[in-house]
Motif scaffolding. Sequence first.
Motif, PDB file in Angstrom:
ATOM      1  N   MET A 146      -6.529  -1.006   0.544  1.00  0.00           N
ATOM      2  CA  MET A 146      -5.367  -0.129   0.433  1.00  0.00           C
ATOM      3  C   MET A 146      -5.785   1.296   0.800  1.00  0.00           C
ATOM      4  O   MET A 146      -6.105   2.113  -0.060  1.00  0.00           O
ATOM      5  CB  MET A 146      -4.793  -0.205  -0.983  1.00  0.00           C
ATOM      6  N   ARG A 186      -4.097   3.934   2.174  1.00  0.00           N
ATOM      7  CA  ARG A 186      -3.243   5.053   1.754  1.00  0.00           C
ATOM      8  C   ARG A 186      -3.433   5.377   0.284  1.00  0.00           C
ATOM      9  O   ARG A 186      -3.501   6.549  -0.102  1.00  0.00           O
ATOM     10  CB  ARG A 186      -1.779   4.737   2.012  1.00  0.00           C
ATOM     11  N   SER A 187      -3.523   4.356  -0.527  1.00  0.00           N
ATOM     12  CA  SER A 187      -3.747   4.570  -1.953  1.00  0.00           C
ATOM     13  C   SER A 187      -5.116   5.181  -2.204  1.00  0.00           C
ATOM     14  O   SER A 187      -5.273   6.047  -3.072  1.00  0.00           O
ATOM     15  CB  SER A 187      -3.628   3.249  -2.719  1.00  0.00           C
ATOM     16  N   ASP A 210       0.808  -1.211   0.000  1.00  0.00           N
ATOM     17  CA  ASP A 210       0.000   0.000   0.000  1.00  0.00           C
ATOM     18  C   ASP A 210       0.845   1.266   0.000  1.00  0.00           C
ATOM     19  O   ASP A 210       0.545   2.223  -0.706  1.00  0.00           O
ATOM     20  CB  ASP A 210      -0.952   0.000   1.203  1.00  0.00           C
ATOM     21  N   VAL A 230       0.187   5.844  -7.371  1.00  0.00           N
ATOM     22  CA  VAL A 230      -1.176   6.309  -7.643  1.00  0.00           C
ATOM     23  C   VAL A 230      -1.209   7.832  -7.723  1.00  0.00           C
ATOM     24  O   VAL A 230      -1.799   8.410  -8.636  1.00  0.00           O
ATOM     25  CB  VAL A 230      -2.148   5.792  -6.555  1.00  0.00           C
ATOM     26  N   VAL A 231      -0.571   8.486  -6.779  1.00  0.00           N
ATOM     27  CA  VAL A 231      -0.541   9.951  -6.766  1.00  0.00           C
ATOM     28  C   VAL A 231       0.188  10.478  -8.000  1.00  0.00           C
ATOM     29  O   VAL A 231      -0.265  11.432  -8.639  1.00  0.00           O
ATOM     30  CB  VAL A 231       0.098  10.465  -5.466  1.00  0.00           C
ATOM     31  N   ALA A 245       0.811   3.819  -3.136  1.00  0.00           N
ATOM     32  CA  ALA A 245       0.194   5.138  -2.956  1.00  0.00           C
ATOM     33  C   ALA A 245       0.995   6.206  -3.694  1.00  0.00           C
ATOM     34  O   ALA A 245       0.404   7.108  -4.296  1.00  0.00           O
ATOM     35  CB  ALA A 245       0.090   5.467  -1.475  1.00  0.00           C
ATOM     36  N   TYR A 246       2.320   6.118  -3.657  1.00  0.00           N
ATOM     37  CA  TYR A 246       3.139   7.084  -4.389  1.00  0.00           C
ATOM     38  C   TYR A 246       2.903   6.973  -5.893  1.00  0.00           C
ATOM     39  O   TYR A 246       2.829   7.988  -6.589  1.00  0.00           O
ATOM     40  CB  TYR A 246       4.621   6.880  -4.079  1.00  0.00           C
ATOM     41  N   PHE A 306      -9.265   0.145  -4.797  1.00  0.00           N
ATOM     42  CA  PHE A 306      -8.503   0.343  -3.565  1.00  0.00           C
ATOM     43  C   PHE A 306      -9.314  -0.019  -2.329  1.00  0.00           C
ATOM     44  O   PHE A 306      -8.757  -0.486  -1.343  1.00  0.00           O
ATOM     45  CB  PHE A 306      -7.976   1.773  -3.479  1.00  0.00           C
ATOM     46  N   GLY A 325      -4.890   8.866  -1.160  1.00  0.00           N
ATOM     47  CA  GLY A 325      -4.086   9.569  -2.164  1.00  0.00           C
ATOM     48  C   GLY A 325      -4.828   9.754  -3.462  1.00  0.00           C
ATOM     49  O   GLY A 325      -4.757  10.814  -4.099  1.00  0.00           O
ATOM     50  N   HIS A 326      -5.563   8.730  -3.868  1.00  0.00           N
ATOM     51  CA  HIS A 326      -6.362   8.789  -5.090  1.00  0.00           C
ATOM     52  C   HIS A 326      -7.435   9.860  -4.972  1.00  0.00           C
ATOM     53  O   HIS A 326      -7.594  10.693  -5.868  1.00  0.00           O
ATOM     54  CB  HIS A 326      -6.982   7.407  -5.334  1.00  0.00           C
TER      55      HIS A 326
END
Length: 94
Positions: free
Chosen positions: A69, A71-72, A5, A12-13, A9-10, A64, A75-76
Amino acid sequence: MRRADGPAAYAVVAVNLLLCPALLTMMTGGALGFEATTREEELAAQALGARIFGCWLVGGLVVFSALGMARSLVGHLATLLLTPAVLLSVLFLL
């Protein structure tokens, strides 16, 4: 999946930060290599950009959430909701 995750997340962002400006230019009629010449083409580009944005948003939320997930997911949501607001405010201020 939960261990992945953080790194996911990085990614995804980063992907969302690349996608949002491209969709915004598409919805304002100035997509890369394409410029709407008629009102119908402009409306079609806006509709397609909005459809892609909506599907990307909902698809990410579903995927997600299903994978757990968090964090993802955050972030999304943050990048897809804040990036267009920031870009539009920059456009209107210039």
